[in-house]
Design a protein around this motif. Structure first.
Motif, PDB file in Angstrom:
ATOM      1  N   PRO A  12      26.029   7.375  68.745  1.00 47.24           N
ATOM      2  CA  PRO A  12      27.361   7.334  69.381  1.00 47.24           C
ATOM      3  C   PRO A  12      28.237   8.523  69.000  1.00 47.24           C
ATOM      4  CG  PRO A  12      27.298   5.811  67.545  1.00 47.24           C
ATOM      5  CD  PRO A  12      25.895   6.366  67.687  1.00 47.24           C
ATOM      6  N   ASP A  13      27.748   9.720  69.307  1.00 48.12           N
ATOM      7  CA  ASP A  13      28.536  10.907  69.031  1.00 48.12           C
ATOM      8  C   ASP A  13      29.542  11.123  70.150  1.00 48.12           C
ATOM      9  OD1 ASP A  13      26.661  11.595  70.988  1.00 48.12           O
ATOM     10  OD2 ASP A  13      26.721  13.700  70.413  1.00 48.12           O
ATOM     11  N   LEU A  14      30.214  12.245  70.117  1.00 49.72           N
ATOM     12  CA  LEU A  14      31.274  12.506  71.095  1.00 49.72           C
ATOM     13  C   LEU A  14      30.736  12.524  72.521  1.00 49.72           C
ATOM     14  CD1 LEU A  14      34.162  13.225  71.824  1.00 49.72           C
ATOM     15  CD2 LEU A  14      33.653  15.609  71.245  1.00 49.72           C
ATOM     16  N   LEU A  15      29.606  13.199  72.744  1.00 52.29           N
ATOM     17  CA  LEU A  15      29.062  13.280  74.103  1.00 52.29           C
ATOM     18  C   LEU A  15      28.611  11.914  74.601  1.00 52.29           C
ATOM     19  CD1 LEU A  15      28.259  14.967  76.516  1.00 52.29           C
ATOM     20  CD2 LEU A  15      26.056  15.421  75.408  1.00 52.29           C
ATOM     21  N   LYS A  16      27.962  11.128  73.739  1.00 51.06           N
ATOM     22  CA  LYS A  16      27.500   9.791  74.141  1.00 51.06           C
ATOM     23  C   LYS A  16      28.686   8.908  74.490  1.00 51.06           C
ATOM     24  CE  LYS A  16      24.390   6.457  74.535  1.00 51.06           C
ATOM     25  NZ  LYS A  16      25.242   5.301  74.815  1.00 51.06           N
ATOM     26  N   GLN A  17      29.729   8.961  73.682  1.00 53.76           N
ATOM     27  CA  GLN A  17      30.909   8.159  73.960  1.00 53.76           C
ATOM     28  C   GLN A  17      31.572   8.603  75.263  1.00 53.76           C
ATOM     29  OE1 GLN A  17      30.294   5.653  72.032  1.00 53.76           O
ATOM     30  NE2 GLN A  17      32.228   5.490  70.934  1.00 53.76           N
ATOM     31  N   ALA A  18      31.607   9.906  75.487  1.00 52.34           N
ATOM     32  CA  ALA A  18      32.200  10.411  76.726  1.00 52.34           C
ATOM     33  C   ALA A  18      31.375   9.997  77.943  1.00 52.34           C
ATOM     34  CB  ALA A  18      32.321  11.931  76.666  1.00 52.34           C
ATOM     35  N   THR A  19      30.055  10.028  77.811  1.00 49.71           N
ATOM     36  CA  THR A  19      29.186   9.609  78.912  1.00 49.71           C
ATOM     37  C   THR A  19      29.367   8.128  79.219  1.00 49.71           C
ATOM     38  OG1 THR A  19      27.564  11.277  78.241  1.00 49.71           O
ATOM     39  CG2 THR A  19      26.806   9.554  79.723  1.00 49.71           C
ATOM     40  N   ASP A  20      29.446   7.306  78.170  1.00 47.28           N
ATOM     41  CA  ASP A  20      29.686   5.869  78.369  1.00 47.28           C
ATOM     42  C   ASP A  20      31.048   5.634  79.012  1.00 47.28           C
ATOM     43  OD1 ASP A  20      27.231   5.401  77.242  1.00 47.28           O
ATOM     44  OD2 ASP A  20      28.026   4.764  75.292  1.00 47.28           O
ATOM     45  N   ALA A  21      32.039   6.391  78.558  1.00 52.26           N
ATOM     46  CA  ALA A  21      33.384   6.240  79.129  1.00 52.26           C
ATOM     47  C   ALA A  21      33.401   6.634  80.604  1.00 52.26           C
ATOM     48  CB  ALA A  21      34.377   7.086  78.336  1.00 52.26           C
ATOM     49  N   GLN A  22      32.648   7.671  80.939  1.00 48.24           N
ATOM     50  CA  GLN A  22      32.569   8.075  82.346  1.00 48.24           C
ATOM     51  C   GLN A  22      31.956   6.957  83.196  1.00 48.24           C
ATOM     52  OE1 GLN A  22      29.598  10.945  83.216  1.00 48.24           O
ATOM     53  NE2 GLN A  22      30.454  11.533  85.205  1.00 48.24           N
ATOM     54  N   ALA A  23      30.914   6.310  82.668  1.00 46.03           N
ATOM     55  CA  ALA A  23      30.283   5.220  83.406  1.00 46.03           C
ATOM     56  C   ALA A  23      31.235   4.032  83.563  1.00 46.03           C
ATOM     57  CB  ALA A  23      29.010   4.784  82.689  1.00 46.03           C
ATOM     58  N   LEU A  24      32.017   3.748  82.531  1.00 45.73           N
ATOM     59  CA  LEU A  24      32.944   2.616  82.584  1.00 45.73           C
ATOM     60  C   LEU A  24      34.086   2.854  83.557  1.00 45.73           C
ATOM     61  CD1 LEU A  24      33.183   1.659  78.784  1.00 45.73           C
ATOM     62  CD2 LEU A  24      32.106   0.319  80.605  1.00 45.73           C
ATOM     63  N   THR A  25      34.552   4.080  83.630  1.00 47.60           N
ATOM     64  CA  THR A  25      35.727   4.389  84.455  1.00 47.60           C
ATOM     65  C   THR A  25      35.370   4.970  85.817  1.00 47.60           C
ATOM     66  OG1 THR A  25      35.895   6.609  83.487  1.00 47.60           O
ATOM     67  CG2 THR A  25      37.122   4.822  82.394  1.00 47.60           C
ATOM     68  N   ALA A  26      34.089   5.301  86.009  1.00 50.04           N
ATOM     69  CA  ALA A  26      33.659   5.940  87.256  1.00 50.04           C
ATOM     70  C   ALA A  26      34.470   7.208  87.535  1.00 50.04           C
ATOM     71  CB  ALA A  26      33.754   4.973  88.436  1.00 50.04           C
ATOM     72  N   ASN A  27      34.724   7.928  86.450  1.00 54.62           N
ATOM     73  CA  ASN A  27      35.530   9.140  86.562  1.00 54.62           C
ATOM     74  C   ASN A  27      35.032  10.148  85.523  1.00 54.62           C
ATOM     75  OD1 ASN A  27      37.957  10.950  85.853  1.00 54.62           O
ATOM     76  ND2 ASN A  27      38.703   9.895  87.680  1.00 54.62           N
ATOM     77  N   PRO A  28      34.848  11.425  85.894  1.00 53.86           N
ATOM     78  CA  PRO A  28      34.320  12.420  84.945  1.00 53.86           C
ATOM     79  C   PRO A  28      35.342  12.970  83.963  1.00 53.86           C
ATOM     80  CG  PRO A  28      34.646  13.438  87.083  1.00 53.86           C
ATOM     81  CD  PRO A  28      34.967  11.983  87.256  1.00 53.86           C
ATOM     82  N   SER A  29      36.569  12.494  84.010  1.00 59.33           N
ATOM     83  CA  SER A  29      37.597  13.017  83.107  1.00 59.33           C
ATOM     84  C   SER A  29      37.218  12.908  81.626  1.00 59.33           C
ATOM     85  CB  SER A  29      38.931  12.324  83.364  1.00 59.33           C
ATOM     86  OG  SER A  29      39.410  12.611  84.655  1.00 59.33           O
ATOM     87  N   PRO A  30      36.571  11.807  81.181  1.00 56.66           N
ATOM     88  CA  PRO A  30      36.182  11.746  79.761  1.00 56.66           C
ATOM     89  C   PRO A  30      35.254  12.886  79.339  1.00 56.66           C
ATOM     90  CG  PRO A  30      36.113   9.562  80.718  1.00 56.66           C
ATOM     91  CD  PRO A  30      36.350  10.513  81.853  1.00 56.66           C
ATOM     92  N   LEU A  31      34.376  13.325  80.235  1.00 52.59           N
ATOM     93  CA  LEU A  31      33.493  14.446  79.902  1.00 52.59           C
ATOM     94  C   LEU A  31      34.277  15.742  79.748  1.00 52.59           C
ATOM     95  CD1 LEU A  31      30.398  13.794  82.199  1.00 52.59           C
ATOM     96  CD2 LEU A  31      30.533  13.549  79.712  1.00 52.59           C
ATOM     97  N   ILE A  32      35.274  15.927  80.599  1.00 55.95           N
ATOM     98  CA  ILE A  32      36.117  17.114  80.480  1.00 55.95           C
ATOM     99  C   ILE A  32      36.900  17.065  79.169  1.00 55.95           C
ATOM    100  CG2 ILE A  32      37.960  18.446  81.544  1.00 55.95           C
ATOM    101  CD1 ILE A  32      35.322  18.401  83.106  1.00 55.95           C
ATOM    102  N   ALA A  33      37.395  15.884  78.828  1.00 55.72           N
ATOM    103  CA  ALA A  33      38.116  15.730  77.562  1.00 55.72           C
ATOM    104  C   ALA A  33      37.207  16.034  76.372  1.00 55.72           C
ATOM    105  CB  ALA A  33      38.679  14.316  77.455  1.00 55.72           C
ATOM    106  N   ALA A  34      35.958  15.565  76.444  1.00 49.24           N
ATOM    107  CA  ALA A  34      35.001  15.842  75.362  1.00 49.24           C
ATOM    108  C   ALA A  34      34.731  17.337  75.249  1.00 49.24           C
ATOM    109  CB  ALA A  34      33.701  15.089  75.608  1.00 49.24           C
ATOM    110  N   ALA A  35      34.609  18.013  76.390  1.00 49.02           N
ATOM    111  CA  ALA A  35      34.387  19.452  76.372  1.00 49.02           C
ATOM    112  C   ALA A  35      35.554  20.184  75.714  1.00 49.02           C
ATOM    113  CB  ALA A  35      34.179  19.964  77.795  1.00 49.02           C
ATOM    114  N   LEU A  36      36.757  19.743  76.017  1.00 53.92           N
ATOM    115  CA  LEU A  36      37.940  20.362  75.409  1.00 53.92           C
ATOM    116  C   LEU A  36      37.974  20.121  73.903  1.00 53.92           C
ATOM    117  CD1 LEU A  36      40.644  19.496  78.109  1.00 53.92           C
ATOM    118  CD2 LEU A  36      39.595  21.732  77.660  1.00 53.92           C
TER     119      LEU A  36
END
Length: 221
Positions: free
Chosen positions: A174-198
């Motif tokens: 459950p690192d940052l990328l895994k959490q961001a990927t899970d969050a993207q699936a939960l919200t159906a929105n890629p914003s968590p991945l962009i936040a993780a990249a930042l």
């Protein structure tokens, strides 16, 4: 839906921020463990390659060459998914640390080998003429100078391996990328991945600048 609503949705990012926060700490813990274990193992492997008996030197060369050549992702999958068939089962965190440390130690060994071999042989001969034992020569004469030479490339490798911690998501770490990927699936929105990249950028950019500073500093001195 606009670009901002799709990729920079503040409401979505705020909702998943606790998930990303947990991922940040897991990523930092993984990076810290990898850098520590890999650096120690790399220096030891370097010393074995340079100063041990021939059979051990050959084993060290094989170790360094194999783990410099094998992709981290392949090694991670082998450790986490293949070793259980041999009776060895590790947690996602331990599997990730082991895979990353093996690769990082191989590159560290080469960096420090180059640093040691750049030291004039006359210094070792002078220390031997003074009657210093081999262990003291390594600790007091060789390694301090090798560290100085190796710091810039070693820091660069450290930044690279810190980025590669994102591969741990493959084994459900459950690192940052895994959490961001899970969050993207939960919200159906890629914003968590962009936040993780930042977040990766904020954490690693100072380290990248540190590499440039060290390269300039030790080039001029």
């Amino acid at each position: 839906m606009s670009f901002v609503d799709t990729f920079l949705n503040i409401d979505v990012i705020m909702r998943v921020l606790p998930m990303l926060w947990r991922g940040i700490w897991n990523t930092l813990a993984l990076a810290g463990a990898t850098l520590t274990v890999g650096a120690i193992a790399g220096v030891l492997m370097c010393l074995i390659r340079l100063y041990a008996a021939k059979p051990f030197r050959l084993l060290a060369v094989a170790y360094i060459d194999v783990f410099r050549a094998i992709p981290i992702l392949v090694l991670l999958v082998l450790i986490y998914y293949a070793l259980p068939f041999m009776g060895l089962r590790f947690s996602p965190f331990v599997s990730a640390v082991l895979a990353l440390s093996l690769v990082f130690s191989a590159f560290t060994a080469e960096v420090f080998r180059a640093g040691i071999q750049a030291i004039p042989k006359g210094q070792t001969e002078a220390a031997e003429s003074l009657g210093l034992p081999f262990r003291i020569i390594i600790i007091k004469v060789i390694l301090p100078q090798a560290f100085r030479i190796a710091i810039p490339p070693h820091t660069s490798n450290s930044v690279a391996i810190a980025k590669d911690t994102s591969l741990a998501s493959v084994v459900a770490m459950p690192d940052l990328l895994k959490q961001a990927t899970d969050a993207q699936a939960l919200t159906a929105n890629p914003s968590p991945l962009i936040a993780a990249a930042l977040i990766y950028l904020i954490v690693l950019l100072p380290a990248v600048r540190l590499v440039s500073y060290l390269e300039n500093r030790f080039r001029t001195n």
